[in-house]
Scaffold this motif. Structure first.
Motif, PDB file in Angstrom:
ATOM      1  N   MET A 169      25.858  11.031 -73.496  1.00 38.55           N
ATOM      2  CA  MET A 169      25.013  11.949 -72.739  1.00 38.55           C
ATOM      3  C   MET A 169      25.424  13.379 -73.070  1.00 38.55           C
ATOM      4  SD  MET A 169      24.456  12.214 -68.609  1.00 38.55           S
ATOM      5  CE  MET A 169      23.685  10.620 -68.491  1.00 38.55           C
ATOM      6  N   MET A 170      24.483  14.150 -73.626  1.00 39.51           N
ATOM      7  CA  MET A 170      24.784  15.517 -74.039  1.00 39.51           C
ATOM      8  C   MET A 170      24.932  16.413 -72.820  1.00 39.51           C
ATOM      9  SD  MET A 170      25.020  15.277 -77.247  1.00 39.51           S
ATOM     10  CE  MET A 170      25.034  17.012 -77.724  1.00 39.51           C
ATOM     11  N   ASN A 171      25.499  17.604 -73.067  1.00 36.64           N
ATOM     12  CA  ASN A 171      25.709  18.568 -71.992  1.00 36.64           C
ATOM     13  C   ASN A 171      24.377  19.227 -71.658  1.00 36.64           C
ATOM     14  OD1 ASN A 171      27.157  19.956 -70.151  1.00 36.64           O
ATOM     15  ND2 ASN A 171      28.423  21.085 -71.599  1.00 36.64           N
ATOM     16  N   PRO A 172      23.753  18.915 -70.519  1.00 37.61           N
ATOM     17  CA  PRO A 172      22.448  19.497 -70.195  1.00 37.61           C
ATOM     18  C   PRO A 172      22.573  20.988 -69.887  1.00 37.61           C
ATOM     19  CG  PRO A 172      23.267  18.219 -68.344  1.00 37.61           C
ATOM     20  CD  PRO A 172      24.231  18.015 -69.468  1.00 37.61           C
ATOM     21  N   LYS A 173      21.594  21.757 -70.363  1.00 38.83           N
ATOM     22  CA  LYS A 173      21.621  23.206 -70.143  1.00 38.83           C
ATOM     23  C   LYS A 173      20.504  23.655 -69.206  1.00 38.83           C
ATOM     24  CE  LYS A 173      23.737  24.070 -74.662  1.00 38.83           C
ATOM     25  NZ  LYS A 173      23.610  24.737 -75.989  1.00 38.83           N
ATOM     26  N   SER A 201      34.629   6.167 -67.309  1.00 36.68           N
ATOM     27  CA  SER A 201      34.424   7.449 -66.630  1.00 36.68           C
ATOM     28  C   SER A 201      33.030   7.516 -66.023  1.00 36.68           C
ATOM     29  CB  SER A 201      34.607   8.599 -67.617  1.00 36.68           C
ATOM     30  OG  SER A 201      33.526   8.635 -68.528  1.00 36.68           O
ATOM     31  N   VAL A 202      32.852   8.465 -65.108  1.00 37.96           N
ATOM     32  CA  VAL A 202      31.548   8.659 -64.469  1.00 37.96           C
ATOM     33  C   VAL A 202      30.480   8.928 -65.522  1.00 37.96           C
ATOM     34  CG1 VAL A 202      30.223  10.179 -62.968  1.00 37.96           C
ATOM     35  CG2 VAL A 202      32.513   9.467 -62.289  1.00 37.96           C
ATOM     36  N   LEU A 247      27.154   6.769 -66.325  1.00 39.26           N
ATOM     37  CA  LEU A 247      25.807   7.329 -66.201  1.00 39.26           C
ATOM     38  C   LEU A 247      25.050   7.302 -67.520  1.00 39.26           C
ATOM     39  CD1 LEU A 247      26.450  10.403 -63.849  1.00 39.26           C
ATOM     40  CD2 LEU A 247      25.705   8.104 -63.249  1.00 39.26           C
ATOM     41  N   SER A 248      25.764   7.201 -68.645  1.00 35.85           N
ATOM     42  CA  SER A 248      25.125   7.141 -69.956  1.00 35.85           C
ATOM     43  C   SER A 248      24.631   5.736 -70.281  1.00 35.85           C
ATOM     44  CB  SER A 248      26.110   7.600 -71.042  1.00 35.85           C
ATOM     45  OG  SER A 248      26.548   8.923 -70.803  1.00 35.85           O
ATOM     46  N   SER A 288      18.974   2.551 -65.212  1.00 28.71           N
ATOM     47  CA  SER A 288      17.792   1.838 -64.725  1.00 28.71           C
ATOM     48  C   SER A 288      17.961   1.430 -63.268  1.00 28.71           C
ATOM     49  CB  SER A 288      17.546   0.605 -65.601  1.00 28.71           C
ATOM     50  OG  SER A 288      16.494  -0.176 -65.078  1.00 28.71           O
ATOM     51  N   VAL A 289      19.162   0.944 -62.959  1.00 34.58           N
ATOM     52  CA  VAL A 289      19.438   0.523 -61.577  1.00 34.58           C
ATOM     53  C   VAL A 289      19.412   1.722 -60.634  1.00 34.58           C
ATOM     54  CG1 VAL A 289      21.203  -0.434 -60.047  1.00 34.58           C
ATOM     55  CG2 VAL A 289      20.763  -1.505 -62.273  1.00 34.58           C
ATOM     56  N   LEU A 290      20.020   2.826 -61.077  1.00 32.60           N
ATOM     57  CA  LEU A 290      20.142   3.992 -60.202  1.00 32.60           C
ATOM     58  C   LEU A 290      18.812   4.710 -59.990  1.00 32.60           C
ATOM     59  CD1 LEU A 290      23.501   5.513 -61.530  1.00 32.60           C
ATOM     60  CD2 LEU A 290      23.144   4.246 -59.412  1.00 32.60           C
TER      61      LEU A 290
END
Length: 668
Positions: free
Chosen positions: A1-5, A363-364, A368-369, A375-377
């Motif tokens: 998951m990239m760093n969102p800006k 890790s979190v 999340l990635s 899909s569940v979340l």
């Protein structure tokens, strides 16, 4: 998951992160249960408090996950009243010991306690802690700490449980200290905490604990001003997003400490109290509308930047006494620079800083990635899952109360618990209060069971035992607590009744309702959820806490363990049911049944949730079985397995003594 800006992208990811928290560390409803359970437990305990009362504090009230939870308990001496220098001794406290807070060149946040008068009833710790300095008499914190440990052990034993726990001796001052006056007049642009809460905090005063400033030249007479009760009120007012931020901060603190250790740097600045203070400061300086799910990461980042600025400046103001620096110690400049460099490195990562925060396993950010997790979340939660989470929350609250209270107080505590039960509103609150009432009734049964020895004839003894059984029955109706009744029958010699109960427990199976056990959780949902069952009905089968055996009503076979463990012996239900079945069959002369129970013990030793790798007592139970049938070699091996088990609380394990006793008997 990239760093969102893009801020909107961060908000979307914050929503997923927030739902991830709900699954991993509990929903808002679960946190509410936990808070109510702690309050109820405290109210019932203090209802019969004579010399000492308790105050639950610590970050457990902020809703931590178990991996970082700490449960601080302040033990308050009710025979002592602490006053400010200008206050007079009123009629209401003339019978008490009265102490005055004296500044006497103490650093901010510390005071001396000068004796004004001794009460008619005075605690031994106080008599042994008085020190004369010139014409005045003061209370020494050093002597107090030494003397009060014995007192605390006797009084606080009912409060102990597994997990991280600190019991802190303290005194209560019902007035607000002058040096915290700024807190009462502080400008609060966003009206948090509310003026009503501020007024209540001031009215309730502060606490004093026997800790001196370690960098003062003479600190043996200093007492630290504590705001535990005030902090608890503020924590109660936090919304669920603020609780999640605190959990994130504490988990990040763990990773920072690991990084410091890996680099050989001493962490002499950061701790969980600093993180909690940052959350309070952030809450006071932002609108409550800011603390929403979609802003979770921004809220976390706001607090993180506050901590970063404090480390850079070397000054962290106490929330109540801003002139007191929480970093108040000779800070090693090089360590400060290295800590700031590590914090700044995390700061540069922004969203990617979550790549080091872990709850369970990966890790979190890694979680999340995962597409399946996403899909569940992002999918709406089913009504069955919501019901399951509520039930699990209630069960976890009930497990907080597996300890037995002091039997001499059980009657008053039962009255208080029943009173709270009558005033409950929701189904969940009613269940928590009902179970507390059942626990206090079972504690009263211990009194009755002890009194049976005073009975003058068989009729009186029978009447006493019958009363004891009736007091045990309410608790025995809930899940595997039925095994307390089985233990009672074993003591009576009605082994066949105890055996029937054990077989019932084993045949019913059990539920591990932890979110980490997907199979067991699925089974619970399929059997109970969205089927119209009451919470009481579900708990009758689904509630499977560890048993806690106290000395008054326990098996004589476990005397070495119970006498060594100050909190009572915690035993998982399945191994205990198999063990008690073995003993009953042995007493009845049922060799076939005894061998079957022994095989059951061997199987349950490897159970994923209740086996010997998590509970050393399971190996000990198997060793006792082998010893009972004269198989010394296997008994020694089982005790060795108990001694070598990675399970917690090994300091209370007498396995080595059992091995030595067996080997000595062989030599003899």
């Amino acid at each position: 998951m990239m760093n969102p800006k893009d801020p909107s992208e961060i908000q979307n990811k914050s929503l997923i992160l927030s739902r991830y928290f709900d699954q991993r560390v509990g929903s808002e409803e679960v946190f509410a249960f936990t808070t109510k359970a702690h309050i109820l437990r405290e109210c019932v305990h203090n209802a019969s408090a004579d010399n000492f009362s308790v105050l639950h504090a610590g970050s457990v009230f902020a809703g931590n996950s178990a991996s970082v939870a700490d449960n601080d308990i302040l033990l308050i001496d009710n025979l002592v009243e602490v006053l400010l220098p200008e206050q007079l001794v009123s009629e209401e406290i003339k019978h008490k010991t009265v102490l005055y807070m004296k500044e006497s060149d103490c650093p901010p946040g510390y005071r001396l306690l000068q004796l004004c008068q001794l009460g008619r009833k005075c605690s031994r710790w106080l008599n042994d802690s008085l020190v004369t300095v010139g014409d005045a008499v003061f209370v020494s914190n050093e002597n107090c700490k030494k003397v009060s440990m014995e007192t605390m052990g006797a009084v606080s034993k009912p409060l102990l449980s597994s997990g991280s726990l600190d019991i802190i001796f303290s005194l209560k001052c019902n007035s607000w200290p002058k040096e915290a006056y700024e807190f009462t007049t502080r400008t609060r642009l966003f009206a948090w905490p509310s003026q009503l809460m501020v007024d209540k905090i001031i009215h309730d005063g502060c606490e004093l604990i026997p800790v001196g400033d370690q960098y003062s030249r003479d600190n043996s007479l200093q007492w630290k001003i504590s705001f535990a009760a005030a902090e608890r009120q503020i924590v109660y007012s936090l919304n669920h997003v603020q609780r999640k931020v605190f959990i994130l901060l504490k988990h990040l603190l763990q990773e920072i400490e690991r990084t410091l250790n890996d680099n050989g740097v001493c962490n002499d600045m950061l701790n969980s109290y600093v993180m909690k203070t940052a959350l309070f400061v952030a809450g006071e300086n932002s609108h409550q509308n800011f603390w929403q799910e979609q802003n979770l990461f921004f809220c976390f980042w706001f607090c993180y930047n506050i901590v970063l600025s404090w480390v850079k400046s070397g000054y962290c103001p106490n929330f109540f006494i801003p002139t007191k620096n929480i970093f108040n110690r000779p800070i090693h400049v090089q360590n400060q620079q290295k800590l700031f460099h590590i914090l700044n490195d995390f700061h540069q990562r922004k969203w990617m800083s979550l790549s080091v925060v872990k709850f369970f396993g990966p890790s979190v950010l890694e979680q999340l990635s995962n597409e399946r997790v996403q899909s569940v979340l992002t999918s709406p939660e089913t009504t069955e899952n919501i019901e399951w989470r509520r039930d699990v929350g209630v069960m976890e609250c009930l497990k907080m109360d597996i300890t037995a209270n002091k039997t001499s107080r059980a009657g008053m505590q039962a009255c208080k618990a029943a009173d709270l039960l009558l005033r409950t509103e929701s189904d969940s609150d009613e269940m928590i209060a009902y179970y507390k009432t059942c626990v206090t009734l079972s504690n009263m049964a211990l009194i009755v069971y002890t009194d049976r020895t005073l009975a003058t004839d068989n009729k009186a003894r029978y009447k006493s035992l019958k009363k004891c059984k009736h007091l045990l029955l309410p608790r025995a109706s809930i899940g595997t607590s039925l095994l307390y009744l089985a233990t009672f029958h074993f003591h009576l010699g009605t082994y066949w009744k105890a055996l029937d109960i054990c077989r019932q427990v084993i045949s019913n199976g059990y539920f591990d309702t932890s979110p980490m056990n997907t199979r067991q959780s699925r089974r619970y949902i399929d059997e109970f959820c969205n089927k119209g069952y009451t919470l009481y009905h579900k708990l009758k089968t689904g509630y499977t806490p560890a048993l806690q055996l106290q000395e008054l009503l326990s098996l004589p076979h476990l005397q070495p363990e119970i006498s060594k463990c100050p909190v009572g012996m915690h035993i998982p239900p399945l191994p205990y049911a198999a063990f008690l079945s073995f003993l009953c069959c042995h007493e009845l002369g049922d060799i076939k049944g005894r061998d079957g129970a022994l095989r059951e013990m061997i199987v349950v030793k490897y159970d994923a949730q209740q086996g010997g790798h998590r509970h050393w007592i399971v190996h000990t139970l198997l060793g006792i079985c082998y010893q009972t049938i004269g198989d010394t070699r296997r008994a020694v091996r089982a005790y060795m397995d108990s001694h070598d088990s990675p399970a917690a609380l090994q300091e209370f394990n007498p396995a080595r003594e059992r091995i030595d006793a067996l080997r000595s008997s062989d030599i003899g």
